[in-house]
Each structure stands twice: as structure tokens, then as C-alpha cells.
Design a protein around this motif. Structure first.
Motif, short mmCIF file in Angstrom:
data_model
loop_
_atom_site.label_atom_id
_atom_site.label_comp_id
_atom_site.label_asym_id
_atom_site.label_seq_id
_atom_site.Cartn_x
_atom_site.Cartn_y
_atom_site.Cartn_z
N ALA A 81 8.88 5.09 -9.51
CA ALA A 81 8.07 3.88 -9.61
C ALA A 81 7.53 3.71 -11.03
CB ALA A 81 6.93 3.95 -8.60
N GLY A 82 6.66 2.74 -11.21
CA GLY A 82 6.12 2.45 -12.53
C GLY A 82 4.95 3.31 -12.94
N MET A 83 4.67 4.36 -12.15
CA MET A 83 3.56 5.25 -12.47
C MET A 83 3.71 6.53 -11.67
SD MET A 83 0.55 3.47 -10.24
CE MET A 83 0.45 3.81 -8.48
N ASP A 84 3.04 7.56 -12.08
CA ASP A 84 2.96 8.77 -11.28
C ASP A 84 2.13 8.43 -10.05
OD1 ASP A 84 1.46 11.29 -10.38
OD2 ASP A 84 2.95 12.12 -11.75
N LEU A 85 2.64 8.72 -8.88
CA LEU A 85 1.98 8.29 -7.65
C LEU A 85 0.75 9.12 -7.30
CD1 LEU A 85 5.11 7.53 -5.44
CD2 LEU A 85 3.82 6.01 -6.95
N GLU A 86 0.61 10.29 -7.89
CA GLU A 86 -0.54 11.14 -7.58
C GLU A 86 -1.57 11.20 -8.72
OE1 GLU A 86 1.05 14.92 -6.46
OE2 GLU A 86 2.13 14.06 -4.75
N SER A 87 -1.10 11.18 -9.95
CA SER A 87 -2.01 11.39 -11.09
C SER A 87 -2.19 10.14 -11.94
CB SER A 87 -1.47 12.53 -11.97
OG SER A 87 -1.32 13.70 -11.22
N TRP A 88 -2.02 8.97 -11.35
CA TRP A 88 -2.07 7.74 -12.14
C TRP A 88 -3.42 7.53 -12.81
CZ3 TRP A 88 -5.48 3.94 -10.66
CH2 TRP A 88 -5.93 3.97 -9.34
N LYS A 89 -4.52 7.88 -12.13
CA LYS A 89 -5.85 7.70 -12.75
C LYS A 89 -5.99 8.58 -13.99
CE LYS A 89 -8.74 6.22 -8.95
NZ LYS A 89 -9.89 6.53 -8.08
N GLU A 90 -5.61 9.84 -13.86
CA GLU A 90 -5.73 10.79 -14.98
C GLU A 90 -4.86 10.37 -16.15
OE1 GLU A 90 -5.07 11.61 -11.84
OE2 GLU A 90 -6.59 13.05 -11.21
N LEU A 91 -3.78 9.63 -15.87
CA LEU A 91 -2.87 9.19 -16.92
C LEU A 91 -3.28 7.84 -17.52
CD1 LEU A 91 0.47 10.25 -15.22
CD2 LEU A 91 -0.64 11.32 -17.20
N GLY A 92 -4.39 7.29 -17.04
CA GLY A 92 -4.91 6.05 -17.61
C GLY A 92 -4.23 4.78 -17.13
N ILE A 93 -3.59 4.83 -15.97
CA ILE A 93 -2.96 3.63 -15.42
C ILE A 93 -4.06 2.71 -14.90
CG2 ILE A 93 -1.37 2.75 -13.64
CD1 ILE A 93 0.02 4.46 -15.78
N PRO A 94 -4.06 1.43 -15.29
CA PRO A 94 -5.09 0.52 -14.80
C PRO A 94 -5.05 0.39 -13.27
CG PRO A 94 -3.89 -0.45 -16.63
CD PRO A 94 -3.16 0.79 -16.25
N GLU A 95 -6.22 0.28 -12.66
CA GLU A 95 -6.33 0.21 -11.20
C GLU A 95 -5.59 -0.99 -10.63
OE1 GLU A 95 -9.77 0.49 -7.81
OE2 GLU A 95 -10.09 1.43 -9.75
N GLU A 96 -5.63 -2.13 -11.31
CA GLU A 96 -4.92 -3.32 -10.82
C GLU A 96 -3.41 -3.07 -10.76
OE1 GLU A 96 -4.10 -8.03 -11.84
OE2 GLU A 96 -5.49 -6.90 -13.10
N PHE A 97 -2.87 -2.42 -11.80
CA PHE A 97 -1.45 -2.09 -11.80
C PHE A 97 -1.13 -1.14 -10.65
CE2 PHE A 97 2.27 0.38 -12.83
CZ PHE A 97 3.13 -0.52 -13.45
N ALA A 98 -1.94 -0.11 -10.48
CA ALA A 98 -1.71 0.88 -9.42
C ALA A 98 -1.75 0.23 -8.05
CB ALA A 98 -2.75 1.99 -9.51
N GLU A 99 -2.69 -0.68 -7.84
CA GLU A 99 -2.80 -1.35 -6.54
C GLU A 99 -1.54 -2.16 -6.24
OE1 GLU A 99 -3.27 -4.71 -3.98
OE2 GLU A 99 -3.59 -5.03 -6.14
N LYS A 100 -1.05 -2.86 -7.22
CA LYS A 100 0.16 -3.67 -7.02
C LYS A 100 1.40 -2.79 -6.88
CE LYS A 100 -1.83 -7.88 -8.61
NZ LYS A 100 -1.70 -9.11 -9.35
N GLN A 101 1.45 -1.68 -7.62
CA GLN A 101 2.57 -0.75 -7.48
C GLN A 101 2.58 -0.16 -6.06
OE1 GLN A 101 5.15 0.23 -9.98
NE2 GLN A 101 5.87 0.50 -7.89
N MET A 102 1.41 0.16 -5.54
CA MET A 102 1.34 0.71 -4.19
C MET A 102 1.71 -0.33 -3.13
SD MET A 102 0.98 3.83 -4.65
CE MET A 102 0.98 4.21 -2.91
N ARG A 103 1.44 -1.59 -3.39
CA ARG A 103 1.88 -2.64 -2.46
C ARG A 103 3.41 -2.68 -2.39
NH1 ARG A 103 -1.24 -8.03 -4.03
NH2 ARG A 103 0.32 -8.90 -2.61
N ILE A 104 4.05 -2.50 -3.54
CA ILE A 104 5.52 -2.46 -3.58
C ILE A 104 6.02 -1.28 -2.76
CG2 ILE A 104 7.51 -2.01 -5.10
CD1 ILE A 104 5.88 -3.56 -7.30
N ILE A 105 5.45 -0.12 -3.00
CA ILE A 105 5.87 1.09 -2.31
C ILE A 105 5.62 0.96 -0.81
CG2 ILE A 105 5.36 3.56 -2.04
CD1 ILE A 105 4.89 3.52 -5.15
N ASN A 106 4.47 0.42 -0.43
CA ASN A 106 4.17 0.27 1.00
C ASN A 106 5.12 -0.72 1.68
OD1 ASN A 106 2.12 2.17 1.01
ND2 ASN A 106 0.57 0.67 0.46
#
Length: 155
Positions: A81-106
Motif C-alpha cells: 500500500a501507500g504506507m506502512d500499515l503498522e508504523s505509519w504514525k511513527e513514519l510521519g504519514i498524515p492522518e488524512e492520508f492514512a484514513e483514506k488508505q485504510m478505506r482502500i484496504i478495507n
């Protein structure tokens, strides 16, 4: 392009809107590439799933596709995916991006896609046999499948 009777029924919507939409896409791609017929596959790799790649239209398409009843019918796995699925916060991935990436995965998970986020499906136990047709797209997986196993994928 030649379609079997069952493929024609799929294209005509007898199996529901998600199957009809899938068949329309496949037939159009077949026409573009000059395919004579469909080929049965034993597994598929879902690539291009980063929110950065598909954006809001991709999220909406996948969620709508799920709502229409889309389900995989062969073992299918998701590419990274477009981010590490477990450590995205520690890697500085914006929360909005992570939320939308998780919608794709779900959405993919809801369709029955194996969400391992790997480009090496052959290491997960999904090992096609010699001569089997598959729809894999990651370059290393394609080379391994075609050269080492002797299965067949064009991507």
C-alpha cells in the motif's frame, strides 16, 4: 472478442452490477489488446492501491464496487500500500492520508482480497503450478512465476 455463454450472461448483468462492471472493463481491455477470448486465471495480484495513486476517485470506486457486491472468485492478494500499515504514525504519514488508505484496504478486504501487502505472493503460500495462468503484476513476482515456476502472466 469471443465470449462463452456464461461470460455473455455476466456481461448482460445476470450476475449483478459488480460482475457486469468487471466484465465490461475486461472486454474493453480485451478489445484494446486484440484478445480473441478470456483466459481463466488461478490467482490475481491487486496493484496500484496507494491512495497517492488513485486518490478520492479510486476510494469512491472501490467502496462503490464493494457496495455493488464485488467479490473475488480466485485467490487475490494486495500489493504493498501507500504506507506502512503498522508504523505509519511513527513514519510521519498524515492522518488524512492514512484514513483514506485504510478505506482502500478495507474495501479490498471486504471483497475477499488477501491484504498481506506483499510484492512476493509466492512467499505467502500462493504458489501457482506449471502452465497455470495467473494475473500477477509486480515485476519480481512476474519474473519468478514465468521463469522459475513456469506459470504464465503477462504483466
Amino acid at each position: 472478442m469471443y465470449l462463452t455463454k456464461e461470460e455473455e450472461r455476466m456481461l448482460d448483468g445476470e450476475y449483478g452490477p459488480a460482475v457486469e462492471k468487471s466484465m465490461r472493463l475486461l472486454v474493453k481491455l480485451g478489445e484494446i489488446y486484440g484478445a480473441e477470448r478470456m483466459v481463466e486465471i488461478s490467482s490475481a495480484q491487486i496493484a496500484g492501491i496507494s491512495y497517492k495513486n488513485i486518490g478520492d476517485p479510486g476510494v469512491e470506486f472501490l467502496e462503490g464496487f464493494l457496495e455493488e457486491g464485488a467479490k473475488v472468485i480466485v485467490p487475490a492478494f494486495m500489493n504493498p500500500a501507500g504506507m506502512d500499515l503498522e508504523s505509519w504514525k511513527e513514519l510521519g504519514i498524515p492522518e488524512e492520508f492514512a484514513e483514506k488508505q485504510m478505506r482502500i484496504i478495507n474495501a479490498l478486504k471486504g471483497m475477499g482480497v488477501y491484504t498481506a501487502a506483499t510484492c512476493t505472493p509466492y512467499l505467502t503460500g500462493l504458489l501457482p503450478r506449471y502452465g497455470e495462468h495467473i494475473a500477477w503484476s509486480e515485476s519480481s513476482a512476474v519474473v519468478f512465476a514465468n521463469s522459475v515456476i513456469g506459470s504464465r502472466t503477462d504483466y
